[in-house]
Design a protein around this motif. Structure first.
Motif, mmCIF file in Angstrom:
data_model
loop_
_atom_site.group_PDB
_atom_site.id
_atom_site.type_symbol
_atom_site.label_atom_id
_atom_site.label_comp_id
_atom_site.label_asym_id
_atom_site.label_seq_id
_atom_site.Cartn_x
_atom_site.Cartn_y
_atom_site.Cartn_z
ATOM 1 N N GLU A 26 66.882 105.860 12.801
ATOM 2 C CA GLU A 26 66.400 106.830 13.780
ATOM 3 C C GLU A 26 64.904 106.728 14.048
ATOM 4 O O GLU A 26 64.416 107.347 15.000
ATOM 5 N N THR A 27 64.175 105.970 13.250
ATOM 6 C CA THR A 27 62.729 105.873 13.469
ATOM 7 C C THR A 27 62.264 104.459 13.818
ATOM 8 O O THR A 27 61.102 104.270 14.202
ATOM 9 N N PHE A 28 63.145 103.470 13.705
ATOM 10 C CA PHE A 28 62.757 102.110 14.065
ATOM 11 C C PHE A 28 62.673 101.985 15.580
ATOM 12 O O PHE A 28 63.514 102.494 16.313
ATOM 13 N N ILE A 29 61.648 101.287 16.050
ATOM 14 C CA ILE A 29 61.498 101.060 17.498
ATOM 15 C C ILE A 29 61.197 99.595 17.750
ATOM 16 O O ILE A 29 60.587 98.909 16.924
ATOM 17 N N GLU A 30 61.630 99.119 18.918
ATOM 18 C CA GLU A 30 61.311 97.755 19.341
ATOM 19 C C GLU A 30 59.979 97.769 20.097
ATOM 20 O O GLU A 30 59.586 98.765 20.694
ATOM 21 N N LYS A 31 59.294 96.640 20.060
ATOM 22 C CA LYS A 31 58.056 96.490 20.826
ATOM 23 C C LYS A 31 58.410 96.346 22.306
ATOM 24 O O LYS A 31 59.284 95.567 22.683
ATOM 25 N N LEU A 32 57.737 97.131 23.146
ATOM 26 C CA LEU A 32 58.000 97.091 24.576
ATOM 27 C C LEU A 32 57.284 95.911 25.230
ATOM 28 O O LEU A 32 56.339 95.350 24.661
ATOM 29 N N LYS A 33 57.736 95.552 26.410
ATOM 30 C CA LYS A 33 57.107 94.462 27.139
ATOM 31 C C LYS A 33 55.656 94.822 27.451
ATOM 32 O O LYS A 33 55.347 95.936 27.876
ATOM 33 N N ASP A 34 54.756 93.875 27.228
ATOM 34 C CA ASP A 34 53.313 94.024 27.477
ATOM 35 C C ASP A 34 52.660 95.069 26.568
ATOM 36 O O ASP A 34 51.514 95.459 26.788
ATOM 37 N N GLU A 35 53.370 95.535 25.531
ATOM 38 C CA GLU A 35 52.793 96.500 24.600
ATOM 39 C C GLU A 35 52.097 95.747 23.462
ATOM 40 O O GLU A 35 52.664 94.829 22.878
ATOM 41 N N SER A 36 50.868 96.145 23.152
ATOM 42 C CA SER A 36 50.143 95.473 22.077
ATOM 43 C C SER A 36 50.717 95.897 20.727
ATOM 44 O O SER A 36 51.313 96.970 20.607
ATOM 45 N N PRO A 37 50.554 95.074 19.708
ATOM 46 C CA PRO A 37 51.036 95.460 18.372
ATOM 47 C C PRO A 37 50.444 96.782 17.893
ATOM 48 O O PRO A 37 51.135 97.574 17.257
ATOM 49 N N ASN A 38 49.173 97.033 18.207
ATOM 50 C CA ASN A 38 48.543 98.283 17.788
ATOM 51 C C ASN A 38 49.188 99.480 18.483
ATOM 52 O O ASN A 38 49.465 100.517 17.847
ATOM 53 N N ASP A 39 49.449 99.351 19.792
ATOM 54 C CA ASP A 39 50.092 100.447 20.529
ATOM 55 C C ASP A 39 51.518 100.668 20.039
ATOM 56 O O ASP A 39 51.979 101.818 19.949
#
Length: 822
Positions: free
Chosen positions: A126-139
């Motif tokens: 429930e808390t894992f998220i995928e990295k979005l397109k053009d999203e920086s690792p920090n964001d």
């Protein structure tokens, strides 16, 4: 639930391979709150059912973001901060950003009193998220933190507790607030803790907002890329900064100048350019016309004369005084300026608040800027802001540096903690230990669990002889010779006449590795401590006392495990052969140096042990004479002994230690054993033996001493520094008839000109560079003193140890150790 991601990559050989990474997500990761009945807790919940509240927040759990741990770690370590949820995302970020901070966080997680819980949000479905397109690792990580905060808020809804995001990132707080989450800055949070007002002093100081911030005092540092490029081209020099003890505006480094390793000077605040003692710096040589040509100045240190910038009378007049001196315009010492810092050595500093920097009235609780002076005078004064200035005036305090901007004369820092009253013996002892980075905490239960279960009842059994291939040497007249009161006896000696007219001589070293195995918690703690530290009234042991002063100690009349180095020698001290073996010994007597000397001198004593000591002394004199003939140095480093009052243990008197023949006896055989072991391990592991070298000091190190020697003797005395032999000979001649202490003083000053000895792996240096300059030995290592020196233990265990009656093979494992002269 299993998630997988596949991709292809090219290997170093040019092959294209497919890589599959699997990521497991689970539904059963608990929140670890004692208030929660929905989760299945496999272990006792960490988070309290009655967490802290503040003036602005009800009972709550904290979820800090990564930057809070990076910038406010001292605050997070304070005992007031508890019931904290550490996200896996944050911990992994810290691991990549700063290993020291990562390790300190792990220490907090292991402390049950802190109630810090590691929540595996990256493996919770429930808390894992995928990295979005053009999203920086920090964001992406910031978003993962907010998702975890929301999950906790929803999960504990209906319970008398809130979940609060702690972040100094305004954008992160605003996005959290848009989700209906509670988010606060560190300063706002701490201001709400009214019952612990000193917490505000621990909050890391913000960037300096002085009105003069546009006035640039120091040059900007070069970027890491520029520094590396300059070092490769040879236009910059990388070295470790050493600030003078006598003039904090002057520092030295060693580095190449025109192809020769020389001492390089850095003078003045601007040229030091915000570097601090111990920093690894990048330097640029100044034009020869700007090189140092005058003698170094000793600056008088008086904290009461400091102004608001931490400057003293001597500081302000330094350049003026230097310009007014008669200067020889020929030659000069290489001089440079700091243009960048490769690695900072900032640490918490012990010291005091400068009285004249406190301007508020006694009893005032208003925050003000004050100056902190470290006990190490090489550290510049630190500007800090505190609301408890008058309370801290009589205290020893700890302060950390936060930043040192180009427009600030001095670094800026924050209060960490109070140690105690100035002048108090326990407080000053703690300051001493902290300033020298000596671990002094009691051994933890985890470490003590590695001790033998039998405790003091442990004894040597037949199993040690039959199953460990140990030689039984209990029949020999083994004895030890140590200072009075010594209880951690790690070496013993024996000599025995052989039928062929030669002698067997043995050095027996305590077998610490039998009790302390590689990788154990006790081994890791011993590696961290490095050595036993001796203070006036106590010592800080490297090993628990059960081992150091009992089971490992080669006490008399008890069986003990040892490593033995056995030589066959002729009557003239010529070595016929040498063997190494694990052994069992039983020391017949534990002598002090004075007791052993009395045995040697008393012709009425003719027992076997006494005659053995006399024979050992005869051999030792021959070894010492041969060593000095090869060019070994006899330098002077005075040692003192304190006399303590019985009840209070306060020092009441001090005296110089008197060295006897028996001191030299033990020294010679320890050197002989160390050299023999070094030769054997290098013969077996030519690329990975752990050895110890003492580099030849450059001639420039002696220039000032030679000049002083010539001045004191009217030009009749000089030091020949072409080799250790020529130096030793000229030291013998450095005598003034009317000053009996003069030669001793010259030897003391010569010690200051030496390079530091270094541990190294044999594969990293050319064989010609193995030489130990001070001992005039082509090869050397530390095999002795394993109870009180971790390097001695390493000779018996690190990596691989093979010990039989005819071989000793030891490989080093890359551990670094504190260096000293020998």
């Amino acid at each position: 639930m299993l998630r997988s991601k596949s991709f292809v990559k090219r290997t170093r050989k040019g092959n294209v391979v497919k890589v599959v990474k699997e990521h497991y997500l689970r539904d059963d990761i608990p929140c670890s709150s004692q208030l929660c009945s929905a989760c299945t807790h496999h272990q006792r919940p960490v988070l309290s059912d009655i967490p802290r509240s503040t003036s602005s927040l009800p009972s709550h759990y904290l979820i800090p973001d990564t930057n809070v741990f990076m910038n406010q770690l001292d605050l997070m370590e304070h005992n007031t901060i508890k019931d904290v949820i550490v996200l896996q995302t944050v911990r992994e970020e810290l691991k990549h950003l700063s290993l020291p901070i990562y390790n300190r966080l792990n220490t907090m997680l292991a402390d049950t009193n802190k109630r810090f819980y590691l929540f595996a949000n990256e493996h919770c479905r429930e808390t894992f998220i995928e990295k979005l397109k053009d999203e920086s690792p920090n964001d992406r990580n910031d978003r993962a933190i907010r998702v975890a905060v929301k999950w906790y808020s929803d999960h504990l809804k209906g319970q008398p507790v809130r979940t609060v995001l702690l972040s100094d990132d305004r954008a992160n707080r605003e996005k959290a607030s848009a989700l209906g989450l509670k988010a606060v800055s560190v300063k706002d949070y701490v201001e709400g803790i009214k019952d612990v007002p000193e917490l505000l002093d621990i909050v890391v100081a913000p960037k300096d907002n002085d009105a003069n911030k546009n006035e640039i005092i120091y040059e900007e540092h070069l970027s890491p890329a520029q520094i590396q490029s300059g070092i490769k081209k040879g236009s910059l020099i990388q070295s470790t900064l050493n600030i003078s003890q006598h003039n904090v505006l002057e520092a030295t480094v060693t580095g190449p100048v025109d192809g020769e390793v020389r001492t390089i000077y850095i003078q003045g605040r601007q040229h030091l350019n915000r570097s601090i003692q111990g920093d690894v710096v990048a330097l640029q040589l100044l034009p020869p016309a700007q090189w140092k040509r005058s003698a170094s100045l000793a600056m008088e240190d008086n904290s009461d004369d400091e102004d608001e910038n931490g400057l003293q009378q001597g500081d302000r007049s330094f350049e003026q005084i230097k310009n007014e001196m008669d200067v020889d315009q020929s030659g000069g010492e290489p001089t440079a300026k700091v243009v960048g810092i490769v690695r900072k050595k900032w640490r918490p500093y012990c010291g005091f608040i400068v009285k004249k920097s406190v301007h508020s009235k006694p009893g005032s609780n208003s925050a003000e800027n004050v100056l902190f002076r470290a006990m190490d005078r090489r550290i510049p004064p630190i500007k800090m802001r505190t609301s408890q200035a008058h309370t801290l005036l009589s205290q020893r305090v700890v302060v950390s540096i936060d930043s040192w901007p180009t427009h600030s004369m001095l670094p800026m820092g924050h209060f960490v903690k109070t140690l105690g009253s100035s002048g108090d013996r326990e407080t000053e002892t703690e300051v001493l230990l902290l300033e020298h980075d000596v671990p002094y905490q009691e051994f933890s239960k985890r470490i003590l669990a590695d001790l033998p279960k039998e405790g003091e009842d442990w004894v040597v059994t037949d199993q040690h002889v039959k199953h460990e291939n140990r030689m039984d040497l209990r029949h020999l007249n083994v004895c030890s010779i140590d200072p009075p009161g010594c209880t951690d006896i790690d070496d013993a000696l024996h000599v025995k006449a052989l039928d062929n007219g030669n002698y067997q001589v043995g050095v027996h070293i305590a077998d610490v590795t039998y009790f302390v195995k590689l990788g154990q918690a006790m081994d890791q703690e011993a590696a961290s401590r490095g050595t036993t530290v001796y203070l006036v009234d106590k010592r800080i042991d490297m090993l628990p006392s059960l081992l150091g002063t009992n089971l490992c100690s080669l006490r008399s009349n008890v069986d003990r495990l040892a490593f033995s180095c056995l030589w066959e020698m002729t009557e003239d001290g010529e070595i016929v052969n040498v063997d190494f073996t694990k052994s069992i010994i039983r020391s017949k007597h534990s002598f002090t140096y004075e007791e052993a000397q009395n045995r040697i001198d008393d012709s009425r004593m003719q027992d076997d042990v006494t005659q053995g000591i006399r024979m050992l002394n005869k051999f030792a004199k021959k070894f010492r004479a041969a060593r000095l003939a090869r060019g070994a140095l006899t330098l002077s480093s005075p040692e003192v002994r304190f006399h303590l009052e019985n009840e209070s243990q306060d020092p009441v008197d001090v005296e110089m230690k008197e060295l006897k023949e028996t001191n030299a006896l033990v020294e010679e055989f320890m050197l002989l054993a160390n050299i023999a072991v070094a030769e054997r391990i290098y013969s077996k592991f030519q690329s990975s033996a752990m050895l110890r070298r003492h580099p030849t000091p450059p001639a420039s190190n002696f220039e000032q001493l030679r000049k002083s020697l010539a001045d004191a003797s009217g030009g009749t005395l000089d030091l020949d520094v072409q080799s250790s032999k020529s130096l030793a000979d000229s030291l013998d001649k450095a005598v003034l008839k009317d000053d009996p202490y003069f030669n001793n003083l010259v030897r003391i000053m010569t010690t200051r000109c030496m390079m530091q000895a270094q541990y190294f792996c044999s594969g990293t240096e050319a064989e010609a560079d193995f030489r130990h300059y001070g001992l005039a030995s082509p090869i050397y290592t530390h095999f002795t003193s394993p109870i009180r020196r971790y390097a001695g233990k390493k000779k018996k265990e690190k990596g691989q140890v093979t010990m039989t009656t005819d071989s000793l093979c030891i490989r080093c494992g890359g551990t670094s150790f504190t260096s000293s002269l020998y």
